[in-house]
Design a protein around this motif. Structure first.
Motif, short mmCIF file in Angstrom:
data_model
loop_
_atom_site.label_atom_id
_atom_site.label_comp_id
_atom_site.label_asym_id
_atom_site.label_seq_id
_atom_site.Cartn_x
_atom_site.Cartn_y
_atom_site.Cartn_z
N GLY A 43 0.81 -1.22 0.00
CA GLY A 43 0.00 0.00 0.00
C GLY A 43 0.83 1.26 0.00
O GLY A 43 0.42 2.28 0.57
N ALA A 44 2.00 1.23 -0.65
CA ALA A 44 2.89 2.39 -0.65
C ALA A 44 2.23 3.62 -1.26
O ALA A 44 2.42 4.75 -0.80
N LYS A 45 1.43 3.41 -2.31
CA LYS A 45 0.75 4.53 -2.97
C LYS A 45 -0.20 5.22 -2.00
O LYS A 45 -0.28 6.45 -1.94
N THR A 46 -0.91 4.42 -1.21
CA THR A 46 -1.83 4.99 -0.22
C THR A 46 -1.07 5.77 0.83
O THR A 46 -1.50 6.87 1.24
N LEU A 47 0.04 5.22 1.28
CA LEU A 47 0.87 5.93 2.26
C LEU A 47 1.32 7.29 1.72
O LEU A 47 1.29 8.29 2.44
N PHE A 48 1.73 7.29 0.46
CA PHE A 48 2.20 8.54 -0.15
C PHE A 48 1.08 9.58 -0.20
O PHE A 48 1.26 10.72 0.25
N VAL A 49 -0.09 9.20 -0.72
CA VAL A 49 -1.19 10.15 -0.87
C VAL A 49 -1.66 10.67 0.49
O VAL A 49 -1.84 11.88 0.68
N VAL A 50 -1.82 9.77 1.45
CA VAL A 50 -2.30 10.18 2.78
C VAL A 50 -1.31 11.12 3.46
O VAL A 50 -1.71 12.14 4.04
N ALA A 95 4.35 19.05 14.08
CA ALA A 95 5.23 17.92 13.72
C ALA A 95 4.47 16.92 12.86
O ALA A 95 4.99 16.42 11.85
N LEU A 96 3.22 16.62 13.23
CA LEU A 96 2.42 15.67 12.46
C LEU A 96 2.01 16.25 11.11
O LEU A 96 1.83 15.51 10.14
N LYS A 97 1.87 17.56 11.04
CA LYS A 97 1.48 18.19 9.78
C LYS A 97 2.66 18.34 8.82
O LYS A 97 2.51 18.19 7.61
N LEU A 98 3.87 18.61 9.35
CA LEU A 98 5.01 18.98 8.51
C LEU A 98 5.98 17.83 8.22
O LEU A 98 6.84 17.98 7.35
N PHE A 99 5.87 16.70 8.92
CA PHE A 99 6.82 15.62 8.64
C PHE A 99 6.75 15.12 7.20
O PHE A 99 7.77 14.67 6.65
N PRO A 100 5.56 15.20 6.51
CA PRO A 100 5.55 14.78 5.10
C PRO A 100 6.47 15.61 4.21
O PRO A 100 6.93 15.12 3.17
N LEU A 101 6.76 16.86 4.58
CA LEU A 101 7.71 17.66 3.80
C LEU A 101 9.09 17.01 3.85
O LEU A 101 9.79 16.94 2.83
N VAL A 102 9.49 16.56 5.04
CA VAL A 102 10.76 15.85 5.18
C VAL A 102 10.72 14.57 4.36
O VAL A 102 11.69 14.21 3.66
N PHE A 103 9.59 13.87 4.41
CA PHE A 103 9.43 12.62 3.65
C PHE A 103 9.63 12.85 2.16
O PHE A 103 10.36 12.12 1.48
N TYR A 134 2.27 3.07 8.81
CA TYR A 134 0.82 3.20 8.77
C TYR A 134 0.28 3.90 10.01
O TYR A 134 -0.68 4.68 9.93
N LEU A 135 0.88 3.63 11.17
CA LEU A 135 0.42 4.28 12.39
C LEU A 135 0.69 5.78 12.35
O LEU A 135 -0.17 6.60 12.70
N LEU A 136 1.88 6.15 11.87
CA LEU A 136 2.23 7.57 11.77
C LEU A 136 1.31 8.29 10.79
O LEU A 136 0.79 9.38 11.08
N ALA A 137 1.09 7.69 9.62
CA ALA A 137 0.21 8.31 8.62
C ALA A 137 -1.22 8.41 9.13
O ALA A 137 -1.90 9.42 8.91
N LEU A 139 -5.66 11.72 11.03
CA LEU A 139 -6.84 11.66 11.89
C LEU A 139 -7.61 12.99 11.96
O LEU A 139 -8.84 12.98 11.89
N PRO A 140 -6.93 14.14 12.10
CA PRO A 140 -7.68 15.42 12.17
C PRO A 140 -8.56 15.66 10.96
O PRO A 140 -9.71 16.10 11.10
N GLN A 141 -8.04 15.38 9.74
CA GLN A 141 -8.85 15.60 8.54
C GLN A 141 -10.08 14.69 8.52
O GLN A 141 -11.19 15.13 8.18
N LEU A 142 -9.89 13.42 8.90
CA LEU A 142 -11.02 12.49 8.92
C LEU A 142 -12.05 12.91 9.97
O LEU A 142 -13.27 12.83 9.72
N TYR A 143 -11.56 13.36 11.12
CA TYR A 143 -12.48 13.73 12.20
C TYR A 143 -13.29 14.98 11.83
O TYR A 143 -14.47 15.08 12.16
#
Length: 552
Positions: A96-103, A155-163, A304-307, A312-316
Protein backbone atom coordinates in the motif's frame (compact mmCIF):
# COMPACT_ATOMS: atom_id res chain seq x y z
CA UNK A 1 30.96 56.59 -44.04
CA UNK A 2 29.96 53.90 -41.56
CA UNK A 3 26.34 53.99 -40.47
CA UNK A 4 25.84 52.72 -36.94
CA UNK A 5 22.65 50.76 -36.48
CA UNK A 6 21.04 50.61 -33.09
CA UNK A 7 20.93 47.12 -31.75
CA UNK A 8 17.38 45.92 -31.15
CA UNK A 9 16.78 45.21 -27.47
CA UNK A 10 16.77 41.52 -26.69
CA UNK A 11 13.37 40.18 -25.57
CA UNK A 12 14.95 38.72 -22.43
CA UNK A 13 16.34 42.14 -21.52
CA UNK A 14 12.77 43.43 -21.62
CA UNK A 15 11.60 40.47 -19.51
CA UNK A 16 14.35 41.17 -16.96
CA UNK A 17 13.32 44.83 -16.82
CA UNK A 18 9.69 43.85 -16.26
CA UNK A 19 10.55 41.60 -13.30
CA UNK A 20 12.83 44.20 -11.74
CA UNK A 21 9.98 46.70 -11.96
CA UNK A 22 7.42 44.17 -10.66
CA UNK A 23 9.42 43.20 -7.58
CA UNK A 24 10.44 46.80 -6.93
CA UNK A 25 6.79 47.93 -6.96
CA UNK A 26 5.04 45.02 -5.28
CA UNK A 27 7.72 43.71 -2.91
CA UNK A 28 10.53 46.17 -2.16
CA UNK A 29 8.30 49.24 -2.04
CA UNK A 30 5.84 47.60 0.42
CA UNK A 31 8.73 46.34 2.57
CA UNK A 32 10.21 49.85 2.57
CA UNK A 33 6.79 51.06 3.75
CA UNK A 34 7.00 48.72 6.75
CA UNK A 35 10.49 49.99 7.58
CA UNK A 36 9.31 53.59 7.27
CA UNK A 37 6.28 53.03 9.51
CA UNK A 38 8.48 51.33 12.12
CA UNK A 39 10.82 54.34 12.50
CA UNK A 40 8.51 57.31 11.73
CA UNK A 41 5.94 58.11 14.41
CA UNK A 42 2.45 59.50 13.64
CA UNK A 43 3.88 63.03 14.08
CA UNK A 44 6.35 62.44 11.25
CA UNK A 45 9.44 62.28 13.48
CA UNK A 46 12.22 59.70 13.31
CA UNK A 47 12.23 57.34 16.30
CA UNK A 48 13.38 53.89 17.35
CA UNK A 49 11.04 53.83 20.34
CA UNK A 50 9.02 50.91 18.91
CA UNK A 51 12.15 48.75 18.65
CA UNK A 52 13.21 49.84 22.14
CA UNK A 53 9.77 48.93 23.44
CA UNK A 54 10.00 45.46 21.91
CA UNK A 55 13.46 44.56 23.20
CA UNK A 56 13.11 46.24 26.61
CA UNK A 57 9.89 44.46 27.59
CA UNK A 58 10.16 40.68 28.04
CA UNK A 59 6.41 40.42 27.41
CA UNK A 60 7.15 41.16 23.74
CA UNK A 61 10.75 40.07 23.19
CA UNK A 62 10.00 36.63 24.63
CA UNK A 63 7.87 35.92 21.55
CA UNK A 64 11.06 35.59 19.47
CA UNK A 65 12.49 33.07 21.93
CA UNK A 66 9.18 31.20 22.01
CA UNK A 67 9.03 31.03 18.21
CA UNK A 68 12.63 29.80 18.00
CA UNK A 69 12.08 27.19 20.71
CA UNK A 70 8.96 25.69 19.19
CA UNK A 71 10.26 25.94 15.59
CA UNK A 72 13.53 24.18 16.45
CA UNK A 73 11.62 21.50 18.38
CA UNK A 74 9.23 21.00 15.45
CA UNK A 75 12.15 20.78 13.00
CA UNK A 76 13.93 18.20 15.13
CA UNK A 77 10.74 16.17 15.60
CA UNK A 78 9.89 16.14 11.88
CA UNK A 79 13.40 14.99 10.98
CA UNK A 80 13.26 12.32 13.68
CA UNK A 81 9.98 10.82 12.43
CA UNK A 82 10.16 11.81 8.75
CA UNK A 83 13.59 10.40 7.82
CA UNK A 84 12.83 6.81 8.97
CA UNK A 85 9.43 7.02 7.27
CA UNK A 86 11.07 8.06 3.98
CA UNK A 87 13.84 5.44 4.36
CA UNK A 88 11.35 2.60 4.77
CA UNK A 89 9.26 3.92 1.85
CA UNK A 90 12.25 4.31 -0.52
CA UNK A 91 14.33 1.23 0.31
CA UNK A 92 11.57 -1.35 0.93
CA UNK A 93 8.50 -2.58 -0.93
CA UNK A 94 5.85 -1.56 1.56
CA UNK A 95 2.34 -2.84 0.97
CA UNK A 96 0.00 0.00 0.00
CA UNK A 97 2.89 2.39 -0.65
CA UNK A 98 0.75 4.53 -2.97
CA UNK A 99 -1.83 4.99 -0.22
CA UNK A 100 0.87 5.93 2.26
CA UNK A 101 2.20 8.54 -0.15
CA UNK A 102 -1.19 10.15 -0.87
CA UNK A 103 -2.30 10.18 2.78
CA UNK A 104 0.97 11.64 4.06
CA UNK A 105 0.96 14.39 1.41
CA UNK A 106 -2.64 15.28 2.25
CA UNK A 107 -1.57 15.75 5.87
CA UNK A 108 0.72 18.67 5.01
CA UNK A 109 -1.61 20.12 2.39
CA UNK A 110 -4.46 20.97 4.74
CA UNK A 111 -5.03 24.50 6.00
CA UNK A 112 -2.61 25.18 8.88
CA UNK A 113 -5.26 25.78 11.53
CA UNK A 114 -7.58 22.86 10.67
CA UNK A 115 -5.27 20.36 12.36
CA UNK A 116 -5.13 22.53 15.48
CA UNK A 117 -8.91 22.93 15.54
CA UNK A 118 -9.44 19.19 15.12
CA UNK A 119 -6.89 18.27 17.79
CA UNK A 120 -8.68 20.61 20.21
CA UNK A 121 -11.85 18.61 19.61
CA UNK A 122 -9.90 15.37 20.11
CA UNK A 123 -7.43 16.23 22.88
CA UNK A 124 -8.77 19.49 24.30
CA UNK A 125 -10.03 19.78 27.86
CA UNK A 126 -13.39 18.36 26.74
CA UNK A 127 -11.97 16.43 23.80
CA UNK A 128 -13.25 13.02 22.78
CA UNK A 129 -9.99 11.18 23.46
CA UNK A 130 -9.30 13.20 26.63
CA UNK A 131 -12.70 12.37 28.13
CA UNK A 132 -12.54 8.71 27.07
CA UNK A 133 -9.14 8.16 28.71
CA UNK A 134 -10.21 10.04 31.84
CA UNK A 135 -13.59 8.38 32.31
CA UNK A 136 -12.74 4.86 31.12
CA UNK A 137 -9.13 4.39 32.21
CA UNK A 138 -8.64 7.14 34.77
CA UNK A 139 -5.75 8.61 32.74
CA UNK A 140 -5.32 12.38 32.66
CA UNK A 141 -3.23 13.24 29.59
CA UNK A 142 -2.98 16.94 30.34
CA UNK A 143 -3.66 19.81 28.00
CA UNK A 144 -3.24 20.16 24.23
CA UNK A 145 -2.68 23.88 24.70
CA UNK A 146 0.71 25.60 24.82
CA UNK A 147 4.16 24.47 23.64
CA UNK A 148 3.40 20.73 23.60
CA UNK A 149 0.24 21.15 21.56
CA UNK A 150 1.91 23.35 18.94
CA UNK A 151 4.75 20.81 18.68
CA UNK A 152 2.37 17.85 18.29
CA UNK A 153 0.14 19.50 15.69
CA UNK A 154 2.94 20.98 13.58
CA UNK A 155 5.23 17.92 13.72
CA UNK A 156 2.42 15.67 12.46
CA UNK A 157 1.48 18.19 9.78
CA UNK A 158 5.01 18.98 8.51
CA UNK A 159 6.82 15.62 8.64
CA UNK A 160 5.55 14.78 5.10
CA UNK A 161 7.71 17.66 3.80
CA UNK A 162 10.76 15.85 5.18
CA UNK A 163 9.43 12.62 3.65
CA UNK A 164 9.09 14.18 0.18
CA UNK A 165 12.53 15.82 0.28
CA UNK A 166 14.30 12.73 1.61
CA UNK A 167 12.50 10.43 -0.82
CA UNK A 168 14.09 12.35 -3.69
CA UNK A 169 17.52 12.31 -2.01
CA UNK A 170 17.43 8.58 -1.23
CA UNK A 171 16.47 7.77 -4.83
CA UNK A 172 19.59 9.60 -6.05
CA UNK A 173 21.95 7.43 -4.02
CA UNK A 174 23.92 5.06 -6.23
CA UNK A 175 23.53 1.44 -5.16
CA UNK A 176 27.21 0.76 -5.96
CA UNK A 177 28.18 3.08 -3.06
CA UNK A 178 26.09 1.01 -0.68
CA UNK A 179 27.57 -2.21 -2.02
CA UNK A 180 31.09 -0.81 -1.61
CA UNK A 181 30.37 0.19 1.99
CA UNK A 182 29.00 -3.31 2.67
CA UNK A 183 32.18 -4.85 1.27
CA UNK A 184 34.14 -2.72 3.74
CA UNK A 185 32.04 -3.96 6.67
CA UNK A 186 29.77 -0.94 6.99
CA UNK A 187 26.22 -2.30 7.08
CA UNK A 188 22.89 -1.89 8.86
CA UNK A 189 22.40 1.03 11.23
CA UNK A 190 26.05 2.07 10.92
CA UNK A 191 25.72 2.39 7.13
CA UNK A 192 22.46 4.32 7.53
CA UNK A 193 24.03 6.99 9.73
CA UNK A 194 27.49 7.19 8.15
CA UNK A 195 26.77 6.67 4.44
CA UNK A 196 23.10 7.25 3.64
CA UNK A 197 22.54 10.26 5.90
CA UNK A 198 25.99 11.62 5.01
CA UNK A 199 25.18 11.56 1.30
CA UNK A 200 21.76 13.11 2.00
CA UNK A 201 22.99 15.97 4.22
CA UNK A 202 22.31 18.81 1.72
CA UNK A 203 18.73 17.61 1.40
CA UNK A 204 18.36 17.21 5.17
CA UNK A 205 19.45 20.83 5.62
CA UNK A 206 17.06 21.98 2.88
CA UNK A 207 14.17 20.06 4.45
CA UNK A 208 15.07 21.44 7.89
CA UNK A 209 14.96 25.00 6.53
CA UNK A 210 11.56 24.50 4.90
CA UNK A 211 10.07 22.99 8.07
CA UNK A 212 11.65 25.66 10.30
CA UNK A 213 10.35 28.50 8.12
CA UNK A 214 6.85 26.98 7.93
CA UNK A 215 6.79 26.46 11.69
CA UNK A 216 8.24 29.90 12.48
CA UNK A 217 5.77 31.69 10.20
CA UNK A 218 2.73 29.60 11.23
CA UNK A 219 -0.07 31.77 12.48
CA UNK A 220 -3.17 29.60 12.83
CA UNK A 221 -1.85 26.83 15.10
CA UNK A 222 -0.36 28.99 17.91
CA UNK A 223 -3.33 31.37 17.67
CA UNK A 224 -5.79 28.54 18.37
CA UNK A 225 -3.88 26.41 20.87
CA UNK A 226 -0.98 28.58 22.01
CA UNK A 227 -2.94 30.21 24.86
CA UNK A 228 -0.18 31.61 27.12
CA UNK A 229 2.58 30.51 24.73
CA UNK A 230 2.75 33.58 22.51
CA UNK A 231 4.68 33.45 19.25
CA UNK A 232 6.02 36.04 16.82
CA UNK A 233 3.41 35.90 14.00
CA UNK A 234 0.53 35.97 16.48
CA UNK A 235 2.00 39.04 18.19
CA UNK A 236 2.29 40.82 14.82
CA UNK A 237 -1.38 40.06 14.17
CA UNK A 238 -2.46 41.15 17.65
CA UNK A 239 -0.60 44.44 17.36
CA UNK A 240 -1.97 45.18 13.90
CA UNK A 241 -5.57 44.03 14.36
CA UNK A 242 -5.88 44.02 18.15
CA UNK A 243 -9.21 44.48 19.89
CA UNK A 244 -8.11 47.90 21.09
CA UNK A 245 -7.50 49.15 17.57
CA UNK A 246 -3.92 47.94 17.25
CA UNK A 247 -0.61 49.75 17.12
CA UNK A 248 0.43 49.84 13.47
CA UNK A 249 3.84 51.38 14.16
CA UNK A 250 4.67 48.69 16.71
CA UNK A 251 3.35 45.97 14.39
CA UNK A 252 5.61 47.35 11.63
CA UNK A 253 8.62 47.28 13.98
CA UNK A 254 7.94 43.64 14.89
CA UNK A 255 7.57 42.84 11.18
CA UNK A 256 11.00 44.38 10.45
CA UNK A 257 12.51 42.24 13.21
CA UNK A 258 10.77 39.17 11.71
CA UNK A 259 12.33 39.89 8.30
CA UNK A 260 15.83 40.13 9.79
CA UNK A 261 15.40 37.00 11.92
CA UNK A 262 14.10 34.81 9.08
CA UNK A 263 16.72 36.17 6.67
CA UNK A 264 19.45 35.32 9.20
CA UNK A 265 18.18 31.74 9.51
CA UNK A 266 18.01 31.45 5.73
CA UNK A 267 21.62 32.59 5.22
CA UNK A 268 22.85 30.35 8.04
CA UNK A 269 21.22 27.39 6.28
CA UNK A 270 22.79 28.44 2.98
CA UNK A 271 26.20 28.59 4.68
CA UNK A 272 25.71 25.16 6.27
CA UNK A 273 24.63 23.72 2.91
CA UNK A 274 27.76 25.10 1.23
CA UNK A 275 29.83 22.90 3.56
CA UNK A 276 28.19 19.87 1.94
CA UNK A 277 28.53 21.02 -1.64
CA UNK A 278 28.58 17.83 -3.67
CA UNK A 279 26.30 16.08 -6.11
CA UNK A 280 25.33 12.46 -6.55
CA UNK A 281 23.66 10.67 -9.43
CA UNK A 282 22.11 7.23 -9.26
CA UNK A 283 23.59 5.42 -12.26
CA UNK A 284 22.55 2.25 -10.42
CA UNK A 285 19.40 3.14 -8.46
CA UNK A 286 18.70 1.46 -5.16
CA UNK A 287 16.61 -1.68 -5.58
CA UNK A 288 13.77 -1.99 -3.11
CA UNK A 289 13.93 -4.99 -0.80
CA UNK A 290 11.11 -7.05 0.62
CA UNK A 291 10.56 -6.21 4.31
CA UNK A 292 10.67 -9.63 5.94
CA UNK A 293 10.07 -10.98 9.43
CA UNK A 294 9.49 -8.95 12.57
CA UNK A 295 11.46 -6.01 11.17
CA UNK A 296 9.14 -5.88 8.17
CA UNK A 297 6.06 -5.92 10.39
CA UNK A 298 7.47 -3.11 12.54
CA UNK A 299 8.20 -1.04 9.40
CA UNK A 300 4.59 -1.35 8.25
CA UNK A 301 3.25 -0.59 11.74
CA UNK A 302 5.44 2.50 12.06
CA UNK A 303 4.54 3.93 8.65
CA UNK A 304 0.82 3.20 8.77
CA UNK A 305 0.42 4.28 12.39
CA UNK A 306 2.23 7.57 11.77
CA UNK A 307 0.21 8.31 8.62
CA UNK A 308 -3.05 7.37 10.35
CA UNK A 309 -2.42 9.59 13.39
CA UNK A 310 -1.35 12.50 11.17
CA UNK A 311 -4.44 12.11 8.95
CA UNK A 312 -6.84 11.66 11.89
CA UNK A 313 -7.68 15.42 12.17
CA UNK A 314 -8.85 15.60 8.54
CA UNK A 315 -11.02 12.49 8.92
CA UNK A 316 -12.48 13.73 12.20
CA UNK A 317 -13.36 17.12 10.69
CA UNK A 318 -15.23 15.43 7.84
CA UNK A 319 -17.04 13.20 10.36
CA UNK A 320 -18.06 16.19 12.51
CA UNK A 321 -19.37 18.08 9.50
CA UNK A 322 -22.24 15.55 9.37
CA UNK A 323 -22.99 15.67 13.14
CA UNK A 324 -25.84 17.75 14.47
CA UNK A 325 -24.64 20.83 16.34
CA UNK A 326 -26.07 23.77 18.23
CA UNK A 327 -24.25 26.86 19.54
CA UNK A 328 -20.83 25.28 19.21
CA UNK A 329 -21.90 21.97 20.83
CA UNK A 330 -22.09 18.73 18.85
CA UNK A 331 -25.27 16.73 19.48
CA UNK A 332 -26.40 13.18 18.84
CA UNK A 333 -27.47 12.27 15.33
CA UNK A 334 -26.38 13.16 11.84
CA UNK A 335 -27.65 15.53 9.20
CA UNK A 336 -26.61 18.01 6.53
CA UNK A 337 -27.57 20.96 8.74
CA UNK A 338 -24.00 22.27 8.94
CA UNK A 339 -23.71 22.25 5.14
CA UNK A 340 -27.12 23.93 4.81
CA UNK A 341 -25.93 26.62 7.20
CA UNK A 342 -22.68 26.94 5.24
CA UNK A 343 -24.67 27.51 2.03
CA UNK A 344 -26.47 30.37 3.78
CA UNK A 345 -23.17 31.64 5.23
CA UNK A 346 -21.22 32.42 2.06
CA UNK A 347 -20.20 28.88 1.04
CA UNK A 348 -20.89 29.62 -2.63
CA UNK A 349 -18.99 32.90 -2.53
CA UNK A 350 -16.12 31.33 -0.58
CA UNK A 351 -15.72 28.46 -3.05
CA UNK A 352 -16.00 30.83 -6.02
CA UNK A 353 -13.43 33.28 -4.59
CA UNK A 354 -11.07 30.44 -3.67
CA UNK A 355 -11.19 28.95 -7.16
CA UNK A 356 -11.11 32.27 -9.06
CA UNK A 357 -8.27 33.74 -7.02
CA UNK A 358 -6.49 30.38 -6.97
CA UNK A 359 -6.63 29.87 -10.74
CA UNK A 360 -5.79 33.51 -11.43
CA UNK A 361 -2.82 33.47 -9.06
CA UNK A 362 -1.59 30.10 -10.34
CA UNK A 363 -1.74 31.21 -14.00
CA UNK A 364 0.44 34.24 -13.20
CA UNK A 365 2.79 32.11 -11.08
CA UNK A 366 3.32 29.54 -13.84
CA UNK A 367 4.14 32.20 -16.46
CA UNK A 368 6.43 34.09 -14.09
CA UNK A 369 8.14 30.89 -12.91
CA UNK A 370 8.90 29.73 -16.46
CA UNK A 371 10.41 33.09 -17.42
CA UNK A 372 12.41 33.51 -14.21
CA UNK A 373 13.71 29.93 -14.38
CA UNK A 374 14.92 30.54 -17.94
CA UNK A 375 16.59 33.80 -16.94
CA UNK A 376 18.37 32.15 -14.02
CA UNK A 377 19.56 29.02 -15.87
CA UNK A 378 20.06 30.14 -19.48
CA UNK A 379 20.70 33.87 -19.06
CA UNK A 380 22.73 33.88 -15.86
CA UNK A 381 23.87 37.37 -14.90
CA UNK A 382 23.88 39.76 -11.98
CA UNK A 383 20.41 41.00 -12.98
CA UNK A 384 18.89 37.51 -13.26
CA UNK A 385 20.44 36.48 -9.93
CA UNK A 386 18.97 39.63 -8.37
CA UNK A 387 15.54 38.73 -9.73
CA UNK A 388 15.91 35.17 -8.40
CA UNK A 389 16.90 36.47 -4.94
CA UNK A 390 13.97 38.91 -4.82
CA UNK A 391 11.55 36.17 -5.84
CA UNK A 392 12.76 34.07 -2.88
CA UNK A 393 12.41 36.81 -0.24
CA UNK A 394 8.69 36.14 0.48
CA UNK A 395 9.57 32.46 0.99
CA UNK A 396 11.35 33.32 4.21
CA UNK A 397 8.85 35.86 5.57
CA UNK A 398 5.73 35.32 7.68
CA UNK A 399 2.58 35.86 5.61
CA UNK A 400 1.30 38.47 8.05
CA UNK A 401 4.36 40.62 7.24
CA UNK A 402 3.56 40.48 3.50
CA UNK A 403 -0.08 41.32 4.24
CA UNK A 404 0.78 44.32 6.41
CA UNK A 405 3.35 45.54 3.87
CA UNK A 406 0.77 45.48 1.06
CA UNK A 407 -1.83 47.29 3.18
CA UNK A 408 0.68 50.04 4.05
CA UNK A 409 1.79 50.42 0.43
CA UNK A 410 -1.57 50.19 -1.31
CA UNK A 411 -4.03 51.33 1.33
CA UNK A 412 -4.34 54.82 -0.12
CA UNK A 413 -4.20 56.67 -3.44
CA UNK A 414 -2.75 56.76 -6.05
CA UNK A 415 -2.82 52.94 -6.04
CA UNK A 416 -5.53 52.02 -3.54
CA UNK A 417 -5.95 48.25 -3.77
CA UNK A 418 -6.88 47.34 -0.18
CA UNK A 419 -10.18 45.49 -0.04
CA UNK A 420 -10.00 44.32 -3.65
CA UNK A 421 -9.41 40.88 -5.10
CA UNK A 422 -6.34 42.26 -6.87
CA UNK A 423 -4.39 42.74 -3.64
CA UNK A 424 -5.33 39.22 -2.51
CA UNK A 425 -4.02 37.79 -5.80
CA UNK A 426 -0.85 39.90 -5.50
CA UNK A 427 -0.18 38.50 -2.04
CA UNK A 428 -0.75 34.93 -3.23
CA UNK A 429 1.51 35.36 -6.27
CA UNK A 430 4.33 36.93 -4.25
CA UNK A 431 4.14 34.41 -1.41
CA UNK A 432 3.59 31.18 -3.35
CA UNK A 433 5.67 31.72 -6.51
CA UNK A 434 8.94 30.35 -5.01
CA UNK A 435 7.60 26.76 -5.01
CA UNK A 436 7.10 26.73 -8.79
CA UNK A 437 10.25 28.74 -9.53
CA UNK A 438 12.48 26.34 -7.61
CA UNK A 439 10.89 23.28 -9.21
CA UNK A 440 11.01 24.75 -12.74
CA UNK A 441 14.62 25.87 -12.25
CA UNK A 442 15.72 22.43 -11.05
CA UNK A 443 14.08 20.79 -14.09
CA UNK A 444 15.57 23.23 -16.61
CA UNK A 445 19.06 22.67 -15.19
CA UNK A 446 18.74 19.01 -16.19
CA UNK A 447 17.84 19.83 -19.83
CA UNK A 448 20.98 19.95 -22.04
CA UNK A 449 21.57 23.23 -23.84
CA UNK A 450 22.45 21.20 -26.95
CA UNK A 451 18.76 20.38 -27.50
CA UNK A 452 17.89 24.06 -27.89
CA UNK A 453 20.97 24.66 -30.04
CA UNK A 454 19.91 21.82 -32.35
CA UNK A 455 16.46 23.37 -32.75
CA UNK A 456 17.93 26.76 -33.63
CA UNK A 457 20.38 25.20 -36.10
CA UNK A 458 17.40 23.60 -37.88
CA UNK A 459 15.88 27.02 -38.50
CA UNK A 460 13.61 27.60 -35.50
CA UNK A 461 13.75 31.02 -33.87
CA UNK A 462 14.88 31.41 -30.27
CA UNK A 463 11.35 32.19 -29.06
CA UNK A 464 9.85 29.31 -31.04
CA UNK A 465 12.48 26.99 -29.56
CA UNK A 466 11.66 28.32 -26.09
CA UNK A 467 7.91 27.85 -26.47
CA UNK A 468 7.89 24.59 -28.49
CA UNK A 469 10.92 22.78 -27.07
CA UNK A 470 12.11 24.16 -23.74
CA UNK A 471 8.78 24.81 -21.98
CA UNK A 472 7.27 21.38 -22.81
CA UNK A 473 10.44 19.69 -21.53
CA UNK A 474 10.09 21.68 -18.29
CA UNK A 475 6.48 20.55 -17.84
CA UNK A 476 7.12 17.94 -15.13
CA UNK A 477 8.88 20.45 -12.90
CA UNK A 478 6.31 23.14 -13.64
CA UNK A 479 3.37 20.87 -12.81
CA UNK A 480 5.07 19.58 -9.67
CA UNK A 481 5.76 23.08 -8.36
CA UNK A 482 2.35 24.32 -9.48
CA UNK A 483 0.47 21.76 -7.37
CA UNK A 484 2.40 22.86 -4.29
CA UNK A 485 1.70 26.51 -5.12
CA UNK A 486 -1.99 25.72 -5.75
CA UNK A 487 -2.57 23.89 -2.48
CA UNK A 488 -0.72 26.55 -0.47
CA UNK A 489 -2.84 29.19 -2.26
CA UNK A 490 -6.22 27.62 -1.42
CA UNK A 491 -5.18 27.07 2.22
CA UNK A 492 -3.57 30.51 2.73
CA UNK A 493 -4.45 32.16 6.06
CA UNK A 494 -1.71 34.39 7.49
CA UNK A 495 -1.73 37.04 4.76
CA UNK A 496 -5.41 36.58 3.90
CA UNK A 497 -6.51 37.44 7.42
CA UNK A 498 -4.90 40.87 7.01
CA UNK A 499 -6.27 41.50 3.50
CA UNK A 500 -9.69 39.85 3.24
CA UNK A 501 -13.17 41.35 3.46
CA UNK A 502 -16.64 39.86 3.11
CA UNK A 503 -16.62 40.26 -0.68
CA UNK A 504 -13.30 38.45 -1.09
CA UNK A 505 -13.65 35.83 1.65
CA UNK A 506 -12.18 32.40 0.88
CA UNK A 507 -12.89 28.90 2.18
CA UNK A 508 -9.95 29.10 4.56
CA UNK A 509 -11.11 32.42 5.98
CA UNK A 510 -14.72 31.24 6.27
CA UNK A 511 -13.58 28.23 8.29
CA UNK A 512 -11.36 30.40 10.49
CA UNK A 513 -14.11 32.98 11.11
CA UNK A 514 -16.55 30.20 12.09
CA UNK A 515 -14.00 28.75 14.54
CA UNK A 516 -13.28 32.16 16.08
CA UNK A 517 -17.03 32.66 16.65
CA UNK A 518 -17.44 29.25 18.26
CA UNK A 519 -19.67 27.86 15.51
CA UNK A 520 -17.88 24.51 15.28
CA UNK A 521 -20.43 22.70 13.12
CA UNK A 522 -20.23 25.42 10.47
CA UNK A 523 -16.43 25.44 10.76
CA UNK A 524 -16.36 21.67 10.24
CA UNK A 525 -18.43 22.01 7.07
CA UNK A 526 -16.18 24.70 5.60
CA UNK A 527 -13.07 22.75 6.62
CA UNK A 528 -14.42 19.51 5.10
CA UNK A 529 -15.07 21.24 1.77
CA UNK A 530 -11.54 22.68 1.87
CA UNK A 531 -10.06 19.26 2.67
CA UNK A 532 -11.95 17.67 -0.23
CA UNK A 533 -10.78 20.45 -2.57
CA UNK A 534 -7.10 19.91 -1.66
CA UNK A 535 -7.53 16.12 -1.92
CA UNK A 536 -9.06 16.36 -5.39
CA UNK A 537 -6.23 18.72 -6.44
CA UNK A 538 -3.60 16.17 -5.44
CA UNK A 539 -5.41 13.27 -7.09
CA UNK A 540 -5.78 15.23 -10.34
CA UNK A 541 -2.06 16.03 -10.24
CA UNK A 542 -1.14 12.37 -9.74
CA UNK A 543 -3.47 11.31 -12.55
CA UNK A 544 -2.24 13.94 -15.02
CA UNK A 545 1.46 13.58 -14.22
CA UNK A 546 1.28 9.77 -13.92
CA UNK A 547 3.72 10.12 -11.04
CA UNK A 548 3.81 8.87 -7.50
CA UNK A 549 6.07 11.67 -6.34
CA UNK A 550 6.04 15.40 -5.87
CA UNK A 551 9.47 16.86 -6.59
CA UNK A 552 10.66 19.81 -4.52
Amino acid sequence: MVVKTRKKPDVWTTVSGFFLLFFALFLLYPLFGILKESIINPGGEFTISEFTKFFSQPYYSKTILNSFKVSIAITAATLLIGIPFSYFYTFYRLKGAKTLFVVSILCCMSAPFIGAYSWILLLGRSGVITQFLKNSLGINIGSIYGFGGILLVQALKLFPLVFVYMNGAFKNIDNSLLEASANMGCTGVKRFFRIILGLSMPTILAAALVVFMRAFADFGTPLLIGEGYRTFPVEIYNQYLGEGGGNHNFAAAISVIAIFVTALVFFLQKYATSKFNFSINALHPVEKKEPAGVIGVLMHVYCYLLAAVAFLPQLYIIYLSFRNSNQGVFLEGYSLASYEMAVKKLLGRSVKNTIVMGIGSLAIIIVFAILIAYLVVRRASFVSNTIDTMSMLPYIMPGSVIGIALVIAFGKKPLALTGTMIIMILALVIRRMPYTIRSATATLMQIPMSIEEASISLGASKMKTFSRITVPMMSSGIISGAILSWVSIVTELSSAIILYNNRNITLTMSAYVAISRGNYGLAAAFSAVLTVLTSVSLLIYLAVSKSEDIQL
